[in-house]
Design a protein around this motif. Structure first.
Motif, short mmCIF file in Angstrom:
data_model
loop_
_atom_site.label_atom_id
_atom_site.label_comp_id
_atom_site.label_asym_id
_atom_site.label_seq_id
_atom_site.Cartn_x
_atom_site.Cartn_y
_atom_site.Cartn_z
N SER A 161 5.11 -20.32 -19.58
CA SER A 161 5.35 -18.91 -19.83
C SER A 161 4.45 -18.09 -18.91
O SER A 161 3.24 -18.31 -18.86
N CYS A 167 7.42 -25.42 -27.54
CA CYS A 167 6.65 -24.48 -28.34
C CYS A 167 7.61 -23.69 -29.23
O CYS A 167 8.62 -23.18 -28.76
N LYS A 168 7.31 -23.61 -30.50
CA LYS A 168 8.11 -22.81 -31.43
C LYS A 168 7.38 -21.51 -31.70
O LYS A 168 6.15 -21.47 -31.71
N ASN A 169 8.14 -20.47 -31.95
CA ASN A 169 7.53 -19.20 -32.35
C ASN A 169 7.07 -19.32 -33.79
O ASN A 169 7.85 -19.67 -34.67
#
Length: 66
Positions: free
Chosen positions: A21, A43-45
């Motif tokens: 990111s 990656c999860k929010n």
């Protein structure tokens, strides 16, 4: 006399791929592929709550050293 062993087969190369990111400067997706298969991490929010105000209090018994 037994025949000489054959040459080992060349190993499949391991390939690593990383997506980063630009705003977080952190990897958000990584893929590793090799003879073992494929491993993917992403990656999860997750909501990040505000820290509790007590985290910013001076601990009891603390004194400033001079």
């Amino acid at each position: 006399m037994p025949p000489a062993p054959g040459m080992p087969k060349p190993a499949m190369p391991t390939v690593a791929e990383a997506w980063t990111s630009t705003s977080l400067h952190l990897p958000v997706l990584t893929k590793i592929t090799g003879s073992f298969g494929q491993r993917t991490c992403y990656c999860k929010n997750a909501p990040a709550p505000e820290p509790h105000p007590s985290a910013f209090q001076i601990p009891p018994g603390y004194s400033l050293a001079k």
